[in-house]
Design a protein around this motif. Structure first.
Motif, PDB file in Angstrom:
ATOM      1  N   SER A 153       0.702  -1.021  -0.329  1.00 53.95           N
ATOM      2  CA  SER A 153       0.529  -0.378  -0.114  1.00 53.95           C
ATOM      3  C   SER A 153       0.439   1.284   0.273  1.00 53.95           C
ATOM      4  N   ASP A 179       2.935   6.136  -6.936  1.00 52.87           N
ATOM      5  CA  ASP A 179       1.920   7.012  -7.928  1.00 52.87           C
ATOM      6  C   ASP A 179       2.445   8.448  -7.826  1.00 52.87           C
ATOM      7  N   SER A 204      -8.678   0.877  -4.906  1.00 51.91           N
ATOM      8  CA  SER A 204      -7.935   1.780  -3.879  1.00 51.91           C
ATOM      9  C   SER A 204      -8.935   1.414  -2.757  1.00 51.91           C
ATOM     10  N   GLN A 230      -7.926  10.534  -9.702  1.00 52.88           N
ATOM     11  CA  GLN A 230      -7.479  10.041  -8.279  1.00 52.88           C
ATOM     12  C   GLN A 230      -9.198   9.942  -8.005  1.00 52.88           C
ATOM     13  N   LEU A 288      -0.053  10.211   4.691  1.00 51.65           N
ATOM     14  CA  LEU A 288       0.340   9.197   4.397  1.00 51.65           C
ATOM     15  C   LEU A 288       0.898   7.783   5.327  1.00 51.65           C
ATOM     16  N   GLU A 310      -2.128   4.554   6.882  1.00 50.99           N
ATOM     17  CA  GLU A 310      -1.820   3.229   6.451  1.00 50.99           C
ATOM     18  C   GLU A 310      -1.193   2.000   7.920  1.00 50.99           C
ATOM     19  N   TYR A 348      -0.571   3.101 -12.822  1.00 49.00           N
ATOM     20  CA  TYR A 348      -1.058   2.810 -11.789  1.00 49.00           C
ATOM     21  C   TYR A 348      -2.864   2.057 -11.477  1.00 49.00           C
ATOM     22  N   VAL A 403       1.291   3.648  -3.222  1.00 50.00           N
ATOM     23  CA  VAL A 403       1.121   5.637  -3.344  1.00 50.00           C
ATOM     24  C   VAL A 403       2.233   6.044  -3.280  1.00 50.00           C
TER      25      VAL A 403
END
Length: 760
Positions: free
Chosen positions: A35, A42, A358, A351, A431, A435, A627, A39
């Motif tokens: 993950s 991307d 996602s 997005q 981020l 997570e 992506y 991200v």
């Protein structure tokens, strides 16, 4: 001392000896690594796409331009009455105008840099001001009328601040004079690049006519070439804003013949005469200050904020210039806002496309961790039941399960986070806060499941069997409520694609999960009916493999339900991702909307070269497509991984049954066939449900995608729709058989350990 150390290390080593805890820790670490890396990759790709788009722009489109009329500029700084006609005074006044132009560069830079909306500007030494004229046709010098022909070369004249420091005069002198001839025409001196003189067939001392187009053009201007120069830094922004001052430029326009655009320099000594005589009055002359933006500092996540900062800064700087420096009529403009708005529209569309798969992948990961946590609790259930029967408090058992999860999950998760951070890429804001969801689930899962399983004292943790009618009613209410919520969520997703705050709407992002759950519930209710019919059909035929496999499916419905739900979700997500990938280029249609909002009229540079339109935003399309392809692969891989995990959860009971049947003559090949039949039914139902969910899902998200992608439509071909479930079924079956084979023990070992004491 040794006993104290042993008492501290024993729980850690005991936790690492438990296969269930290790599997849970490895899964959590893998999910966090995948993950976070995805991200970061991307965001890096989007930043690269932004920098690629900015690098393809001309310098004039990466510059904030401060413009005002030349005549008004001179009046504000010197006053018209101060301009005299004598050569000496004109030269002194030209020097004063040049100093005023240099001062405007400093004042504009200071005003823009002091605003609240901070813009990353280049150093002040790299900013400059210029005086630009209209574009003229280059004609042969004559006193007779010469018509303009298609493809005739054109020329534009410029005064550049500090031009003597950026050029080398090869021959002649810098231009000095502007005069009116006896026939009423203007005569202006100029200097041209040496390579353009050769192209035009001219030399130092030659004359040519600067002609205007139109039905009633003004008289041509006679230009006298006094010097030939060579730029010292032709690749710098100083020259690339007006590249025709360096070398001739080919200009093409639709339905018109291509032509050469050339450029010439005006001298400092001509500034006062240009204001006094104004030879370019009919078409106008403007002073412009060029403040290049340091575009390398711009990031994809800050595009929206940068657009607002530029708008705010230019408004405040215009007020400062007018009130603080007396620069009335000064206007700050830039084409950069157009490009940033285009990229922002493309990024928002991308997005929205990536948000849907996602969210589905996050749901698959949560379910996988819950299944792994359940496996860890099940493997320790015998030991936990004994401790519970001896009076151990429930909180202590839950704390022990949480401790085992902490000492196994945290180290591997930390290692995965460090590896993800070391992988080349850039981390978006918050981020690591996002997570934390998966590790927290892995840490809390075993403790919560232990409490739910062993909350009744003196029992195995299972409730007394309720009447069948009560169970059916409970299932009907639960599934009915879930169906209603999924339908309402899909209806809401169809009505909007973006939230009022501008972010991605939660219902739209969850649309694949809602559709997959809805159809998976249908398959879960169809499955028992189909299973009973198949049991009757197989029971009438010879052979025990099919009967044993179907019986195993009926006896262990939990793995079958997990397989149907996860595979349906993974297949729906993969199909949607393929459909979105087929809309590559739709982001460019969304950029057209932004381009209409930030009209190209914001640009007022001296160059007449037509700016390239944002026709093919290839960098952002490529980044989004890459992506999406990654998310499609992850959806299939995680779906198959959960199937393998669900198969491994029931490995203990499967091993015992296979061991007993082996003593009755069941071969190893037949045992694998029984497992294949057991897995094939749920996989087939999941493939059917996941495929059936795609058309209504596309119908649901089509309005949102049409809004985000500027009218682009997401579709998937019949071939892809049919081949995807077949491929997923094969991969999932292989994953399940592989997990079953990896968990197999010898027959003697399985029979000796027994049913209950084996997994502790």
């Amino acid at each position: 001392m040794r006993d104290a150390i042993r008492s501290l290390t024993h729980p850690v080593t005991d936790a690492w000896r438990r296969p269930g805890c290790v599997v849970l820790a490895v899964l959590t670490a893998c999910f966090v690594l995948a993950s976070a890396s995805g991200v970061r990759t991307d965001l890096t790709a989007r930043n690269h796409a932004l920098q690629t788009m900015l690098a393809e722009l001309p310098v004039s489109s990466r510059t904030i331009v401060v413009g005002n009329d030349y005549t008004g500029f001179v009046e504000q700084n010197l006053g018209v009455t101060d301009l005299s006609g004598t050569s000496t005074q004109l030269k002194a006044e030209s020097k004063s105008i040049a100093d005023a132009i240099s001062s405007q560069t400093q004042n504009a830079y200071t005003a823009l840099n002091a605003t609240s909306g901070k813009i990353p500007l280049v150093p002040e030494a790299d900013a400059w001001s210029s005086l630009g004229t209209p574009t003229y046709y280059v004609g042969k010098y004559t006193t007779q009328f010469i018509p303009i022909y298609p493809g005739q070369p054109e020329i534009q004249f410029t005064y550049l601040q500090d031009y003597t420091r950026h050029t080398k005069l090869l021959s002649g002198r810098w231009p000095q004079n502007v005069a009116r001839t006896s026939d009423g025409r203007f005569s202006v001196e100029t200097a041209l690049p040496a390579n353009e003189l050769k192209l035009l067939g001219l030399k130092v001392g030659s004359k040519f006519l600067a002609q205007s187009g139109g039905s009633f053009p003004p008289p041509p201007i006679t230009f006298v070439i006094t010097g030939a120069y060579q730029p010292l830094d032709p690749g710098s922004d100083y020259w690339q804003d007006q590249p025709s001052d360096v070398a001739p430029q080919w200009v093409t326009a639709p339905k018109q013949r291509s032509y050469r655009l050339t450029g010439g320099l005006l001298g400092q000594d001509q500034l006062a005469a240009l204001a006094l005589l104004d030879p370019f009055a009919l078409q106008g002359t403007g002073v412009q200050t060029h403040l290049p933006v340091r575009t390398s500092a711009l990031t994809a996540t800050g595009v929206g904020a940068m657009i607002k900062s530029i708008d705010t800064a230019m408004t405040q700087a215009s007020s400062t210039m007018e009130n603080g420096y007396g620069g009335s009529g000064v206007k700050f403009q830039t084409q950069l806002v157009v490009t940033l708005a285009e990229f922002g529209a493309e990024q928002s569309a991308g997005q929205l496309e990536t948000a849907m798969p996602s969210v589905s992948l996050a749901l698959i990961g949560l379910i996988a961790l819950l299944v792994a946590a359940r496996a860890a609790v099940d493997r320790a259930s015998a030991q936990t039941e004994v401790q519970r029967a001896r009076g151990a408090p429930l909180w202590r058992l839950a704390a022990a399960a949480a401790r085992d999860a902490v000492v196994t999950v945290l180290p591997l998760t930390a290692v995965a986070a460090v590896i993800a951070a070391r992988i080349p890429g850039q981390s978006p804001p918050k981020l690591w806060e996002y997570e934390l969801l998966l590790p927290l689930t892995a840490l809390a899962g075993p403790a919560v499941l232990t409490v739910l399983r062993h909350r009744r004292t003196g029992t195995t943790g299972r409730r007394a069997s309720a009447p069948r009618r009560t169970l059916v009613a409970r299932r009907f209410v639960a599934q009915g409520t879930l169906v209603v919520l999924c339908v309402l969520g899909l209806v809401e997703a169809r009505s909007q694609g973006f939230s009022p705050s501008g972010g991605i709407d939660l219902f739209t992002a969850s649309a694949p999960a809602l559709a997959a759950i809805l159809f998976a519930l249908g398959m879960l209710n169809i499955g028992p009916v189909a299973l009973r019919l198949l049991l009757r059909l197989v029971g009438r035929r010879r052979g025990a493999v099919g009967l044993l496999g179907l019986a195993r499916t009926a006896r262990t419905p939990a793995p079958a339900a997990v397989t149907i739900l996860i595979l349906a979700l993974g297949l729906t997500t993969a199909d949607l991702t393929v459909a979105l990938h087929r809309t590559s280029g739709g982001e460019g249609a969304a950029a057209a909307t932004a381009q209409a909002v930030y009209a190209a009229a914001n640009f007022s540079g001296t160059s007449t070269v037509t700016l390239p339109t944002a026709s093919a935003p290839d960098p952002m399309v490529t980044a989004t497509g890459t992506y999406l392809a990654l998310l499609a692969v992850l959806a299939i891989v995680t779906g198959c991984l959960v199937v393998a995990l669900a198969t491994a959860v029931e490995a203990r009971e499967r091993r015992t049954i296979v061991a007993r049947l082996t003593t009755m003559g069941l071969t190893a090949g037949q045992a694998r066939a029984v497992t294949a039949v057991e897995l094939l039914g749920p996989i087939a139902l999941a493939a059917i449900g996941g495929t059936a969910a795609v058309p209504p899902l596309l119908w649901t998200v089509r309005p949102s995608l049409a809004t985000a992608l500027g009218g682009a439509d997401a579709r998937i071909g019949a071939a892809a729709l049919l081949l995807a479930p077949a491929a997923v079924a094969v991969l999932a079956l292989a994953a399940g058989l592989g997990a079953s084979a990896a968990a197999r023990r010898g027959v003697a070992g399985s029979l000796r350990l027994g049913d209950l004491a084996e997994g502790a």
